[in-house]
Design a protein around this motif. Structure first.
Motif, PDB file in Angstrom:
ATOM      1  N   LEU A  46       0.837  -1.206   0.000  1.00 13.50           N
ATOM      2  CA  LEU A  46       0.000   0.000   0.000  1.00 13.50           C
ATOM      3  C   LEU A  46       0.874   1.259   0.000  1.00 13.50           C
ATOM      4  O   LEU A  46       0.581   2.234  -0.700  1.00 13.50           O
TER       5      LEU A  46
ATOM      6  N   GLN B  82       1.959   2.100  -3.293  1.00 10.18           N
ATOM      7  CA  GLN B  82       0.927   2.773  -4.116  1.00 10.18           C
ATOM      8  C   GLN B  82       0.642   4.188  -3.612  1.00 10.18           C
ATOM      9  O   GLN B  82      -0.301   4.837  -4.045  1.00 10.18           O
TER      10      GLN B  82
ATOM     11  N   VAL C 205      -9.014   3.104   1.726  1.00 12.04           N
ATOM     12  CA  VAL C 205      -8.762   1.885   0.958  1.00 12.04           C
ATOM     13  C   VAL C 205     -10.040   1.055   1.034  1.00 12.04           C
ATOM     14  O   VAL C 205     -10.506   0.745   2.126  1.00 12.04           O
TER      15      VAL C 205
ATOM     16  N   VAL D 266      -7.014   3.254  -3.247  1.00 18.29           N
ATOM     17  CA  VAL D 266      -6.769   1.893  -3.734  1.00 18.29           C
ATOM     18  C   VAL D 266      -7.983   1.037  -3.366  1.00 18.29           C
ATOM     19  O   VAL D 266      -8.605   1.251  -2.325  1.00 18.29           O
TER      20      VAL D 266
ATOM     21  N   HIS E 291      -5.592   2.567  -8.178  1.00 21.78           N
ATOM     22  CA  HIS E 291      -5.184   1.174  -8.406  1.00 21.78           C
ATOM     23  C   HIS E 291      -6.153   0.186  -7.776  1.00 21.78           C
ATOM     24  O   HIS E 291      -6.784   0.490  -6.768  1.00 21.78           O
TER      25      HIS E 291
END
Ligand code: AMP
Length: 628
Positions: free
Chosen positions: A101, A104, A112, A159, A192
């Motif tokens: 994580l 990212q 998230v 994400v 992502h």
């Protein structure tokens, strides 16, 4: 007064000292300077200035004492797999995900979203977020793309972590395509998507957006990511729940208060100790899963069992076989699961050695007396009905055997839990009611540690939704009816609003109505919850068509009913699919246009619909009756 009531009284009248003592149950990296800041009611900040971390308390803190002991046991009867993670192994997996994580760009305060079945990677992801101070939002796997898109838009995650698919009763249920659809509907897509590929469903990764979990894990194996120490009131997660509008509410939870409430409840309500084994059959997509599959048992140094499967596969003894094999001490389930088991061979209850089991806890929906009696007799163990909500994060009402063993009554979740100044109030006047009088169950703020702190991104909605419905008092409404008997035992008597509870799943009828209305043939509809022997309630829809002449015969009706159910399935998921959709030419409404839901429910359940002086067209109720 019994010891539970004495403890409760101390928690309300000597609040700061009470919670300062409970706060010793967890690790504080730096101490708090104030137990409670309630200077802006109804907003409560607990353990002000203290720094802590949920992941540290759940994992790192137990490395020395329980490094080689099992922390997480994953059992899947869906894919016939079983994996045990010791505390050390859990630490390693969580750190690898935290490192992914970080790679990212995820940092404290970022959201998230986790859309996953009951797999260990989901737990690693939650704990990894907690480690970083990132705010996780787990979305139940039974929800489909429209639900998911709403949550993505509201949380705006950096994400999303998902799996290719889940499996339910041996049938693969793809997750990835539903997520792709949701992202295409969403206005705030993530940068992502990390996909756990279980090999259950072939999917085409979206180039530049999708990342493979296993590849990232291999890259970050052995990583050690420092804990981000968070001020106690920093948000830990947002969990969406249904209300009376079509827009779900993001229940926001803090960090320190939640950790303290869970650690305390593991002792006082669940009567447990480090080294115990805990089996909770909920799902990580629900609040019970957050609190008592993931955080509660791990914070308390217990082994938690993550079970992917149903209560009846390979047979109705599967849950009891887990109790025997893993020497489970505490079990937590939902009444619907037990009602399902009631239909199985009763000998299965006696087949396994359940001697380690101390009690079976049940929550999420009303526990009817016959079911409670059946399971109590079959198991020969205490059955502890406990009442709470996504909003409160832990039980409001429960027997609390860790404080004192007190007799329970079937049909009652017993007594108020310490910290909750819970009352039964008159809906019209806001006055406190006496014994045996039915009223609204309300909580006088401050809400205790662990309860929601606000609605994500919308303080105003938090106050208006929960704290303005009782006349003359700023108190939290649970939107449940209840009463207290003359011995102080509480009873919950159903919702005051249009929220329904299907097999322990909380659904807003408004969301289902919006979905049905989106079918091109439908002009308007009403969805209500009707009593059901197995699921507690089921949703039933009554639709008015734009062109009723299309229903030429029964076959045409069935076809349209199926098509409408398919729309709900696709938009909201099978969990929200109504059991029946019936067609009428008009809905029973008041002259001011409000649908008379309670009257519809009464007619469907064969009861007297009550006062109908405000109804515009009495024949509308006749139509409801005839359509069933
Ligand atoms: P949820 O937020 O999904 O946990 O749903 C909370 C609602 O479920 C409550 O407001 C109640 O209506 C119902 N509920 C939960 N636990 C119980 C219980 N033990 N007895 C009766 N109703 C319950």
């Amino acid at each position: 007064m019994n010891p539970i009531q004495t403890t409760h009284r101390a928690s309300i009248h000597d609040r700061d000292n009470f919670w300062a003592a409970e706060a010793r149950e967890i690790h504080w990296e730096s101490p708090f300077s104030q137990v409670l800041d309630f200077s802006k009611p109804p907003f409560a900040k607990w353990f002000v200035g203290g720094h802590t971390n949920l992941c540290f308390n759940a994992v790192d803190r137990w490395l020395d004492k329980r490094g080689d002991e099992p922390a997480l046991v994953w059992v899947s009867t869906e894919v016939d797999q079983e994996v045990t993670y010791t505390t050390r192994a859990l630490y390693q997996e969580v750190n690898a995900v935290a490192a992914m994580l970080v790679e990212q760009g995820v940092k404290q305060g970022d959201r998230v979203l986790i859309y996953m079945p009951m797999v260990p990677e989901a737990v690693f992801a939650m704990l990894a977020c907690a480690r970083l101070g990132a705010i996780h939002s787990v979305v139940f796997g039974g929800f489909a793309s429209v639900n998911l898109a709403q949550r993505i838009d509201d949380a705006s995650p950096k994400v999303i972590i998902c799996a290719d698919a889940g499996s339910r009763a041996g049938k693969v249920t793809p997750y990835k395509p539903l997520l792709d659809k949701a992202i295409s509907l969403s206005t705030r897509p993530p940068e992502h998507v990390i996909v756990v590929n279980r090999g259950l469903f072939d999917y085409e990764p979206v180039s530049g957006r999708d990342l493979d979990y296993a590849t990232l894990r291999a890259k970050h194996e052995g990583a050690s990511v420092p804990v981000t120490w968070l001020e106690s009131s920093a948000p830990s997660y947002v969990l969406y729940t249904s209300g009376t509008t079509g827009k779900p509410k993001g229940v926001q939870r803090d960090t320190g208060g939640y950790a303290v409430a869970l650690a305390s409840s593991m002792k006082r309500i669940f009567n447990g100790a480090p080294g115990d084994t805990y089996l909770c059959t909920s799902d990580i997509g629900w609040v019970v899963g957050h609190s008592y599959i993931v955080y509660g048992p791990l914070i308390a140094g217990q082994t938690t069992i993550l079970y992917e499967g149903t209560p009846v596969r390979p047979d109705g003894g599967i849950l009891w076989s887990l109790v025997e094999r893993f020497k489970v001490n505490t079990m937590f389930s939902a009444p619907t699961a037990i009602r399902v088991l009631k239909k199985q061979d009763p000998a299965l209850l006696k087949k396994y050695d359940l001697s380690t089991l101390r009690a079976l806890y049940m929550a999420g929906e009303p526990l009817d007396e016959p079911t409670a009696q059946w399971i109590a007799e079959g198991l020969g163990k205490p059955i502890i009905d406990n009442y709470w909500q996504t909003e409160t994060g832990w039980p409001i009402l429960a027997a609390q055997p860790g404080i004192a063993p007190v007799p329970t009554k079937f049909g009652s979740p017993s007594f108020p839990v310490y910290g909750f100044d819970v009352r039964v109030l008159d809906e019209q006047t806001g006055q406190d009611l006496g014994p045996d009088q039915k009223g609204v169950v309300a909580i006088v703020p401050p809400l205790p540690p662990g309860a929601m702190t606000t609605i994500w991104g919308d303080d105003k909605r938090f106050v208006e939704t929960y704290f303005t419905s009782i006349p003359g008092r700023q108190v939290y409404s649970t939107f449940d009816w209840g009463l207290v008997d003359d011995e102080g035992y509480w009873f919950i008597l159903g919702r005051t609003d249009d929220v329904i509870n299907v097999a322990g799943h909380r659904l807003g009828t408004r969301e289902i109505e919006e979905s049905i209305n989106s079918h091109p043939a439908v002009a308007e509809c009403a969805v209500v919850g009707i009593a059901d022997q197995l699921k507690g309630q089921v949703a039933v829809g009554f639709a008015v068509l734009k062109d009723p002449s299309q229903l030429v015969d029964a076959a045409a009706s069935m076809k349209l009913e199926g098509a409408i159910m398919k729309v709900v399935d696709e938009q909201l998921g099978p969990v929200a699919r109504p059991a029946r959709v019936r067609f009428v030419t008009t809905l029973p409404k008041t002259r001011s246009g409000k649908v008379l839901r309670r009257a519809i429910v009464a007619v469907c359940e064969g009861r007297d619909p009550g006062d109908l002086t405000t109804i515009e067209d009495p024949s509308a109720l006749e139509q409801i009756k005839d359509s069933l």
